[in-house]
Each structure stands twice: as C-alpha cells, then as structure tokens.
Design a protein around this motif. Structure first.
Motif, PDB file in Angstrom:
ATOM      1  N   ALA A 104       0.837  -1.189   0.000  1.00 42.06           N
ATOM      2  CA  ALA A 104       0.000   0.000   0.000  1.00 42.06           C
ATOM      3  C   ALA A 104       0.875   1.244   0.000  1.00 42.06           C
ATOM      4  CB  ALA A 104      -0.925   0.001   1.214  1.00 42.06           C
ATOM      5  N   THR A 105       0.307   2.325  -0.487  1.00 44.87           N
ATOM      6  CA  THR A 105       1.008   3.597  -0.542  1.00 44.87           C
ATOM      7  C   THR A 105       0.051   4.704  -0.128  1.00 44.87           C
ATOM      8  OG1 THR A 105       2.400   2.850  -2.383  1.00 44.87           O
ATOM      9  CG2 THR A 105       2.270   5.205  -2.004  1.00 44.87           C
ATOM     10  N   LEU A 106       0.528   5.577   0.744  1.00 51.97           N
ATOM     11  CA  LEU A 106      -0.214   6.771   1.138  1.00 51.97           C
ATOM     12  C   LEU A 106       0.583   7.979   0.655  1.00 51.97           C
ATOM     13  CD1 LEU A 106      -2.655   7.927   2.735  1.00 51.97           C
ATOM     14  CD2 LEU A 106      -1.123   8.060   4.714  1.00 51.97           C
ATOM     15  N   SER A 107      -0.051   8.843  -0.116  1.00 48.35           N
ATOM     16  CA  SER A 107       0.671   9.981  -0.679  1.00 48.35           C
ATOM     17  C   SER A 107      -0.118  11.267  -0.512  1.00 48.35           C
ATOM     18  CB  SER A 107       0.987   9.745  -2.168  1.00 48.35           C
ATOM     19  OG  SER A 107      -0.194   9.570  -2.908  1.00 48.35           O
ATOM     20  N   PHE A 108       0.629  12.355  -0.413  1.00 45.74           N
ATOM     21  CA  PHE A 108       0.076  13.706  -0.313  1.00 45.74           C
ATOM     22  C   PHE A 108       0.611  14.499  -1.496  1.00 45.74           C
ATOM     23  CE2 PHE A 108       0.952  18.109   0.890  1.00 45.74           C
ATOM     24  CZ  PHE A 108      -0.323  18.553   1.205  1.00 45.74           C
ATOM     25  N   ASN A 109      -0.278  15.171  -2.222  1.00 43.92           N
ATOM     26  CA  ASN A 109       0.122  15.881  -3.431  1.00 43.92           C
ATOM     27  C   ASN A 109      -0.424  17.303  -3.409  1.00 43.92           C
ATOM     28  OD1 ASN A 109       1.237  13.476  -4.632  1.00 43.92           O
ATOM     29  ND2 ASN A 109      -0.881  12.831  -4.986  1.00 43.92           N
ATOM     30  N   MET A 110       0.354  18.217  -3.957  1.00 39.97           N
ATOM     31  CA  MET A 110      -0.085  19.599  -4.137  1.00 39.97           C
ATOM     32  C   MET A 110       0.331  20.052  -5.529  1.00 39.97           C
ATOM     33  SD  MET A 110       0.811  23.043  -1.912  1.00 39.97           S
ATOM     34  CE  MET A 110       0.121  22.342  -0.412  1.00 39.97           C
ATOM     35  N   GLN A 111      -0.627  20.590  -6.293  1.00 39.49           N
ATOM     36  CA  GLN A 111      -0.366  21.045  -7.654  1.00 39.49           C
ATOM     37  C   GLN A 111      -0.514  22.556  -7.746  1.00 39.49           C
ATOM     38  OE1 GLN A 111      -2.844  18.907 -10.403  1.00 39.49           O
ATOM     39  NE2 GLN A 111      -2.259  16.899  -9.601  1.00 39.49           N
ATOM     40  N   ASP A 112       0.343  23.146  -8.555  1.00 40.69           N
ATOM     41  CA  ASP A 112       0.366  24.596  -8.749  1.00 40.69           C
ATOM     42  C   ASP A 112       0.474  25.303  -7.398  1.00 40.69           C
ATOM     43  OD1 ASP A 112       0.457  26.969 -10.071  1.00 40.69           O
ATOM     44  OD2 ASP A 112      -1.659  26.999 -10.649  1.00 40.69           O
ATOM     45  N   ILE A 113       1.538  24.984  -6.674  1.00 37.21           N
ATOM     46  CA  ILE A 113       1.722  25.467  -5.307  1.00 37.21           C
ATOM     47  C   ILE A 113       1.664  26.990  -5.240  1.00 37.21           C
ATOM     48  CG2 ILE A 113       3.328  25.528  -3.366  1.00 37.21           C
ATOM     49  CD1 ILE A 113       4.483  22.881  -4.407  1.00 37.21           C
ATOM     50  N   LEU A 114       2.295  27.661  -6.189  1.00 37.62           N
ATOM     51  CA  LEU A 114       2.409  29.118  -6.157  1.00 37.62           C
ATOM     52  C   LEU A 114       1.296  29.811  -6.931  1.00 37.62           C
ATOM     53  CD1 LEU A 114       6.265  29.345  -6.769  1.00 37.62           C
ATOM     54  CD2 LEU A 114       5.056  29.281  -4.582  1.00 37.62           C
ATOM     55  N   LEU A 115       0.322  29.038  -7.426  1.00 38.44           N
ATOM     56  CA  LEU A 115      -0.727  29.595  -8.294  1.00 38.44           C
ATOM     57  C   LEU A 115      -0.110  30.452  -9.402  1.00 38.44           C
ATOM     58  CD1 LEU A 115      -3.641  30.530  -5.847  1.00 38.44           C
ATOM     59  CD2 LEU A 115      -3.525  28.623  -7.457  1.00 38.44           C
ATOM     60  N   SER A 116       0.901  29.873 -10.025  1.00 39.84           N
ATOM     61  CA  SER A 116       1.667  30.604 -11.042  1.00 39.84           C
ATOM     62  C   SER A 116       1.315  30.169 -12.463  1.00 39.84           C
ATOM     63  CB  SER A 116       3.165  30.385 -10.806  1.00 39.84           C
ATOM     64  OG  SER A 116       3.471  28.990 -10.814  1.00 39.84           O
ATOM     65  N   ARG A 117       0.409  29.214 -12.613  1.00 40.34           N
ATOM     66  CA  ARG A 117       0.063  28.746 -13.959  1.00 40.34           C
ATOM     67  C   ARG A 117      -0.870  29.779 -14.605  1.00 40.34           C
ATOM     68  NH1 ARG A 117      -1.845  22.641 -15.260  1.00 40.34           N
ATOM     69  NH2 ARG A 117       0.353  22.302 -14.822  1.00 40.34           N
ATOM     70  N   MET A 118      -0.271  30.810 -15.154  1.00 37.37           N
ATOM     71  CA  MET A 118      -1.015  31.885 -15.812  1.00 37.37           C
ATOM     72  C   MET A 118      -0.666  31.898 -17.295  1.00 37.37           C
ATOM     73  SD  MET A 118      -0.846  35.022 -13.033  1.00 37.37           S
ATOM     74  CE  MET A 118       0.911  34.857 -12.696  1.00 37.37           C
ATOM     75  N   TYR A 119      -1.678  31.904 -18.130  1.00 31.11           N
ATOM     76  CA  TYR A 119      -1.483  31.905 -19.572  1.00 31.11           C
ATOM     77  C   TYR A 119      -1.745  33.325 -20.088  1.00 31.11           C
ATOM     78  CZ  TYR A 119      -1.593  26.865 -19.005  1.00 31.11           C
ATOM     79  OH  TYR A 119      -1.329  25.569 -18.595  1.00 31.11           O
ATOM     80  N   LYS A 120      -0.668  33.963 -20.532  1.00 27.11           N
ATOM     81  CA  LYS A 120      -0.751  35.330 -21.015  1.00 27.11           C
ATOM     82  C   LYS A 120      -0.363  35.382 -22.491  1.00 27.11           C
ATOM     83  CE  LYS A 120       0.702  37.280 -16.548  1.00 27.11           C
ATOM     84  NZ  LYS A 120       1.689  38.170 -15.882  1.00 27.11           N
ATOM     85  N   SER A 121      -0.950  36.313 -23.200  1.00 25.10           N
ATOM     86  CA  SER A 121      -0.566  36.530 -24.591  1.00 25.10           C
ATOM     87  C   SER A 121      -0.622  38.013 -24.908  1.00 25.10           C
ATOM     88  CB  SER A 121      -1.491  35.754 -25.546  1.00 25.10           C
ATOM     89  OG  SER A 121      -2.819  36.229 -25.468  1.00 25.10           O
ATOM     90  N   GLU A 122       0.249  38.412 -25.802  1.00 25.22           N
ATOM     91  CA  GLU A 122       0.299  39.785 -26.284  1.00 25.22           C
ATOM     92  C   GLU A 122       0.172  39.755 -27.798  1.00 25.22           C
ATOM     93  OE1 GLU A 122       3.878  41.587 -25.004  1.00 25.22           O
ATOM     94  OE2 GLU A 122       3.444  41.393 -22.856  1.00 25.22           O
TER      95      GLU A 122
END
Length: 809
Positions: free
Chosen positions: A752-770
């Motif tokens: 068995a495996t017990l795991s803890f996960n956190m995604q996009d810790i810094l809330l930095s996944r921003m999609y910008k375009s110019e």
C-alpha cells in the motif's frame, strides 16, 4: 544493448549489481587482460514461449564462466535481440531471465580465437507454470530509454504516486507540456497526435483533455514520445506523436490495485484495476470515477485603432468548471494455439460538465470616459457518452518468425449541451437573454493490419494498411429572448447544422537494419484522404481529396554499449479537423466572436533532429539539435471591426520555423536523490507576407522532477516546469511556470502507498498573450485560481506487474 533497462526483474538486478554486492556475495571477478584484437562478440534473439515468436523484450542476459562466476551482462532490446561485445576467447555459459518465464541456460558457448562473432540463433523461454500469489521485486526500470526513432518513458512508482490520470503523467514527461485546456504539446507546440496502444485516442472520445483526465494512471506501463515519428505511425500531428502503452497480462494468477484520492474543492478520484490469467485465458478490468472542480479568472485589454478615435475594451471575469466522468474497460485475450491469439475489449466513458462564468465589459476612450458597459453571466452544462469495441488478432508463423496482426475498432459517441446567457446593461440595446442548444454525435471505424518479416536476425521489414472512417454531425441552435412575445426565437444567422465525414486509407512500409555499430530505419507512408463537408443549414456541401506521401529516416551510430548518435527526419501532415472546418459562429463572448473555416487546407511540416544519448542504470543524458519547418501553417487569426469586436478564425497563414537545442538528464545522486530533468533553448518564427505577420522570438523551457528518499520509508518528490514564451501568429504567448510537490510512504510491506500531493503550489500557472497588429493591441490573461491539495491511498494485491516492476503495478 540497453544497459539502462537492467532492472527489469530481481534476478536481472542482482546479476548486474555493483561490485560491492559482488564482494558480499563472494564473487571474484579477476580482470580480463586479453588483447582486444582477439576478442569477439556473442549475438542472439530471445523469444517468449516454446513455439511462438513473440520477442522477449528486455530479457536479462548474463554471461558466466563455466564455474558460474559472472563475466558481464546486457539486456535484449524490444525485438528480443542482444549483443555481448568484447568477449575474450574461451568457454562460457549464458543465463537468461525474464519475469514470468523459467530461467534459461545456454551451455557450451564457445568463443574461438579466429571467430569474430558467435551467433546463438533464436533462444526460447518456457513460461513459468506455477501460479504465484505474490511477488515482491525491488528493482525499478530506468525512466528514459532511447530507441532508434523515439524515447520510451517508463512510468515508475514515483510518477504513479503523484498522478491519478494520464494527463497528470504526461506533463511530467520530457518534451511534453499541457496548454490551458489540457491538450498535450511537444516542445511547446500543439498539433500532437495521441495514441493509446497504437490506436487513435479519438476512439475513446472526441474531447482529448477529457479522455486523458479520465484514463487511469495505473493502466499505463510506458509512454513513447516521437518528435520525428517513423512512417509506421500516424502521418498527422505536425508536432509529433505520443503513444500511451497500457499494461498487458503475461503472468499466471491475479494482480490488481485500488486507488482513492480526496482533494480540496471536491476534487476526488477513485479507480481500480484487476488482471487475471490462467491457461490460455487472460482477463482485465478497470474503472475510474472522478470529479474535478476548477475556478478561474480572466482579463483582457484591447486598444482599437480603427474608427475616428482610439477606444479601449476592458474585460474582467471569473468562472467555475465542474467535471464528472466515469471510465470503464473490460478486456479478454485467448491463446487459440501456439501460433494464434485473439483479444477483445470494450471501453465506456461518460462525462458531465457544468460551467459558470461572469464577465464585465467596459469600453472607454483613452481619456477614461465610459462609452459602453454590460455584464454577461453564462450558465451551461453538457453530457457525453462514448463507447468503443476492439478486436485484435495475432498470427505467428513459427517457421520463419513472420508475424501478422489485425485490429478492428468501432466507436461512437453522443453529447448534448445547454447554455443560457444573461446580459445586463443600463443601455437597452445591449441588454439581452440568449440560449444555446447543442447536439453532437459521431461514429468511427478503424481497421489496421500489419505484417512483420524478420529478414535476418538484424533486419526487419514491416508493412501495413490502415483504414479510418469517421462521421460527425453537430447541431448548434441559438435563441434570443423576445420581450414582446415573451418567447425565445431561433436566430438563424448564428445557428448552424454541420455534417462532416472522412475516409482515410493508408499504406506504409518500413525497413530496419542493425549491425554492431549502425542502425537504420527508413520508411514511406502513402495516404489517400477524402473529407466531406456538409453545411446543412446553408444547403452547401463539398468534398476535398488529396494524396500525401510521408517519408521518414532514422540513423543511429553506437559508440559503445551506452552511447549512441542518431539522425532523424520525418515529414508530417496536419489535416484540418471538424471543429476547425465548422463555420458555426460562437457568440458566447459577444466582444470576441469565433468561427470555423471550411476553406482550410492541410499543413505540411518537415522535422529533423540530430542527437546523442548516454543512458546507464544510474542515469544519463540525451542532447539533440532540432528544426521544424511548416509552410501553409494552420493557426488562429484575429481581426477587429470599427466597434472593437474581434473575430477569430483558423487560417493557413504562411510559414512557421522552430529550431534549437534540447536535452534530458537523469541521474541518481547517491542513494537518496534521483533527478530527471529536461530543457531546451530555441528560436520560434511565424512569418506571413499576406497577413502582414513577422514574429521571431528566442526562448528557453525546462522541467525538473526530483525524488528524495527520506527516513521511515518516506519519499518526497518535486516537479518544476517553465514553458518559455514563443512566437504566435500575431504576437507572443508568454512563459508559464508550474510547481508541484508530493510525499509518499509505503505501507503494509509495500503493498500500500499513502501519498500527499499539491499542484500549482504558487498559483503561477497563468497563460498570457500579447497581440500586436496595425489595427489593435491586446493583452490577455487566463488563470486557474484554486490549487489542488489531495491525499491518495493505493493498495496493490495479488501478483505484481508482468514487466517485473513491483512498485509500478
């Protein structure tokens, strides 16, 4: 031949262990001092079973002296072929091991002084008869393996511990990233063909991000990444091909796993997998249920240079997407006799989506004076069902090692959707209420046959035929509320009924020749494609027919057992898809209107790369130089009118060029830390004289996977990814940074495996375009605003994975 794969079983791991282990075991390895000019080599091919000719891929080969002390060893490649070079003259013993098969010994192996090569021919492994209840294997496969025309990414325990589905695994794979909608990109560019066991992923559903998010991670054995695919693979996909290979049933007995994840904001997942094999029968079943909730924000600022004076449009909004999906798979395989086998499977998926958005729109003069203002609220949902059935037949001609395979797959899907828009403003002409009703259905038939002829132990000819028949009908009806009649009336100007079908027939041939130092794989793919477009609501229909020739060439030069050079070339074609061709006008955002273009033409891309690889058991690296060139490239073009409303449509704009340097690195740092990383420095250019476009940008990208062994059998992982800016048709897409982390602990004797996960810790996944043109300048942003935090528990039972990877089952 591939030293990096020596961990494919406990026996193989012990055989090829370090000298320290040899010392503990009392093994004496005196140095071999014979002159290299007198040394020869041993070659052979290992197959599974006593009479079939299925290659025993990655079997462990050990060369022993007559007193059973170890001299050296290697691993068979995917074709079961192995080479042991630099062997001094003498008498030896060969030992071959592979999980699920009895250990095979080849006695009386004589390397004569005058002989340069000792050919052992075909060696057959006998299947282990006993039905094992549990197997605990501590070895783990090397993550990256370099083949002649692709990179093989083995999905090990660390990737599984921090991933619930195929989408989460893909973004950790070298050269792969995901766009804001969850579509895979290779080297930062879309138009990627995704296969599942060599079959189009569209057979599992028409929406690729939903397919990947619902496909359980524990079903995946490895991922093949092909930036310059051979002619055997789909000719579509301007950026390349990703093939997701699922686990198969080899060993007798039962094994499986159960997984449950609980996350914040109602992001939950549960899945299970079970495999059973007895005698000639094998059964597989799996299921997955998932709920995902994402919140997001968006903003847009656009200066409009048309009209008498410059105006500024400002949009700010928030939204919420909730997705619920189910996935189920049932498969059975039967070995008819020693030469014939058949398998069948059924896949079913169901997905439900709910979305809500609020958007504020303000148009001002540059002085700040407000000209127009309205708020727009949207509520919608969609419901989809997909079913596919697959039959595979395999025939082995034992007399000459020829193999014939045939596949037939039929799939169908339906989806319905409803959206309601409420637009409010103090200006009466801007206030309105609208409804959108959607009804879509599709059918697909995929037929495939391949014939493999091992001309010699070093040369293989493969030929094949493909037929794909697809049909799709989309009905989009827009209704506007009439205050006087108190009824919603159909707006025929923006409603659309669209029919699409295609018939694609393909034939290919590839030839592979390997020697001690050189390898070559050349191929040619001929495709006859016809697309039928029926604009039902407009009473217009037409067809487009074209024939394409897709060549490919791959050359490798081995420098030694670990190091090699390669040179690859492939021509790709990107045919416009149904969504690109559908002229339906989407007015969900009345200031940014989108539509398809039925006049699109195919895009052709030339891809080439030269690379070096050096992969060992403890790690290695694989740098390469690459160039991609597309003429008549398909991309989105945005235009604007005097009122500041933009219109976006796909178009063949001109040429796209990308070139640069890329490398991946994997290394075991001591006994506690393992690092896998990749990065690239590249130039991207988009040029079109007709569209007045000339964008050129230097950029860099990279990702890092680090795994650290902590006390008390705890393992931590960190994932960092930066996808740098790149040139797009009318501007620049800015870079995106993502940081994830996870902690796992094995329990119950590693069952068995017990795991803890956190995604996009810094809330930095921003999609910008110019975007910058002569008529407007625009900056936009889209960002998910809730990070994922979750806990996962997985339990494995029965026998372990047939590939000998206990932690990967």
């Amino acid at each position: 031949m591939k030293k990096g794969l020596r961990c494919f079983g406990l026996v193989g791991a012990l055989v090829l262990a370090s000298p320290a282990i040899d010392a503990v075991a009392g093994i004496n390895r005196p140095p071999i001092r014979e002159s290299r000019k007198d040394q020869g080599k041993i070659i052979g091919k290992v197959v599974e079973g006593t009479s079939t000719n299925t290659p025993a891929s990655f079997a462990t080969i050990a060369l022993l002296r007559t007193d059973s002390t170890l001299v050296t060893g290697t691993t068979a490649d995917e074709s079961g072929v192995f080479i042991i070079p630099n062997i001094a003259p003498g008498h030896y013993l060969i030992r071959i091991t592979l999980m699920g098969y009895d250990t095979q010994f080849v006695p009386n192996v004589n390397v004569a002084t005058e002989a340069s090569t000792t050919d052992l021919g075909v060696i057959r492994l006998a299947s282990a008869v006993q039905s094992l209840q549990e197997v605990v294997v501590r070895g783990e496969k090397t993550m990256i393996v370099n083949d002649i025309d692709k990179k093989i990414i083995n999905v090990g325990k660390d990737l599984l511990a921090t991933s619930n589905n195929a989408s989460e695994i893909l973004e950790k794979v070298p050269s792969v990233s995901l766009d804001e909608n969850g579509n895979p990109m290779l080297r930062g560019k879309g138009n990627v063909i995704v296969l599942i066991d060599g079959k189009p992923s569209t057979l599992y559903g028409n929406d690729l991000p939903t397919v990947l998010q619902s496909f359980p991670a524990e079903l995946i054995e490895r991922i093949d990444v092909m930036t310059t695919p051979s002619a055997k693979y789909e000719g579509e996909g301007a950026s390349g091909v990703i093939d997701i290979i699922t686990k198969k049933t080899r060993i007798r007995g039962t094994n499986g796993s159960m997984r449950a994840s609980l996350g914040n904001d109602w992001n939950n997942n549960a899945s299970g997998y079970i495999s059973y094999k007895s005698g000639k029968w094998g059964l597989r079943a799996s299921g997955n249920a998932q709920q995902r909730v994402w919140m997001y924000r968006r903003s847009l600022e656009r200066e409009n240079y048309l009209g008498e004076t410059t105006t500024l449009l400002e949009q700010t909004g928030t939204g919420k997407d909730r997705n619920q999906n189910l996935f189920g798979r049932l498969g059975v395989n039967y070995d008819i006799n020693e030469k014939n086998s058949v398998s069948a499977s059924i896949n079913y998926s169901k997905d439900y989506n709910f979305n809500y958005s609020f958007n504020n729109n303000e148009t001002r003069l540059l002085s700040g004076e407000l000209i127009q203002q309205f708020d727009r609220t949207a509520n919608g949902n969609s419901d989809g069902n997909n079913l596919s059935a697959n039959v595979d037949y395999r025939r082995v001609f034992s007399d000459n090692d020829h193999v014939l395979t045939f596949t037939a797959n039929y799939s169908e899907g339906v989806s319905d959707g409803y959206s309601e828009f409420d637009q409010r403003s103090d200006a009466e002409e801007l206030a309105r209420r609208q409804q959108n009703l959607r009804d879509n259905n599709r059918q697909s038939l995929f037929l495939n046959t391949d014939y493999t002829w091992p001309v010699t132990t070093r040369a293989t000819l493969e030929v094949g035929l493909r037929t794909r028949l697809n049909s799709r009908q989309s009905n989009n009806a827009f209704y506007t509320y009439d205050v006087l009649s108190d009824l919603y009336t159909l707006d025929e100007a923006i409603s659309n009924e669209f029919g699409y079908s295609d018939a694609i027939h393909t034939g290919y041939a590839t030839f592979t020749q390997k020697s001690d130092e050189w390898g070559i794989r050349g191929g040619l793919r001929l495709t006859d494609a016809t697309q039928y477009i029926n604009q039902i609501s407009r009473g217009q229909d037409f067809s487009v027919h074209f024939i394409t020739l897709v060549p490919s060439l791959a050359l490798t030069r081995k420098l030694d057992e670990e190091r090699q050079l390669k040179l690859n070339y492939s021509r790709r074609v990107q045919r416009p898809q149904a969504d690109m061709l559908n002229p339906f006008t989407d007015i969900s955002d009345p200031r940014n209107i989108r539509s398809g273009n039925p006049n699109l033409r195919p895009e052709f891309t030339h891809k080439a790369e030269v690379g070096y690889s050096d992969y060992e058991q403890k790690g290695g690296w694989g740098p390469s130089l690459f160039v991609d060139y597309s003429n008549n490239a398909i991309t989105r073009i945005r235009t604007i009118d005097d009122e500041g409303i933009s219109y976006t449509q796909f178009a063949n704009v001109g040429r796209e060029l990308a070139y640069g340097f890329e490398t991946d690195v994997s290394h075991q740092l001591g006994e506690k830390l393992k690092v896998n990383a990749s990065g690239r420095l590249f130039r991207s250019e988009v040029v079109s004289g007709a569209a007045n476009i000339d964008n050129r940008t230097w950029s860099y990208s990279g990702n890092l996977n680090a795994f650290l062994q902590l006390p008390y059998d705890v393992r931590a992982s960190a994932y960092l990814n930066y996808d740098g800016p790149r040139a797009i048709a009318q501007g620049t897409r800015q870079g995106v940074f993502v940081a994830n982390m996870g902690i796992r602990k094995d329990l119950l004797d590693r069952k068995a495996t017990l795991s803890f996960n956190m995604q996009d810790i810094l809330l930095s996944r921003m999609y910008k375009s110019e975007l910058r043109t002569d008529t407007y300048a625009q900056n936009s942003l889209w960002q998910r605003t809730n990070r994922y935090v979750g806990v996962t528990f997985q339990y494995k039972f029965g026998k372990i994975s047939a590939s000998g990877d206990s932690d990967d089952a």
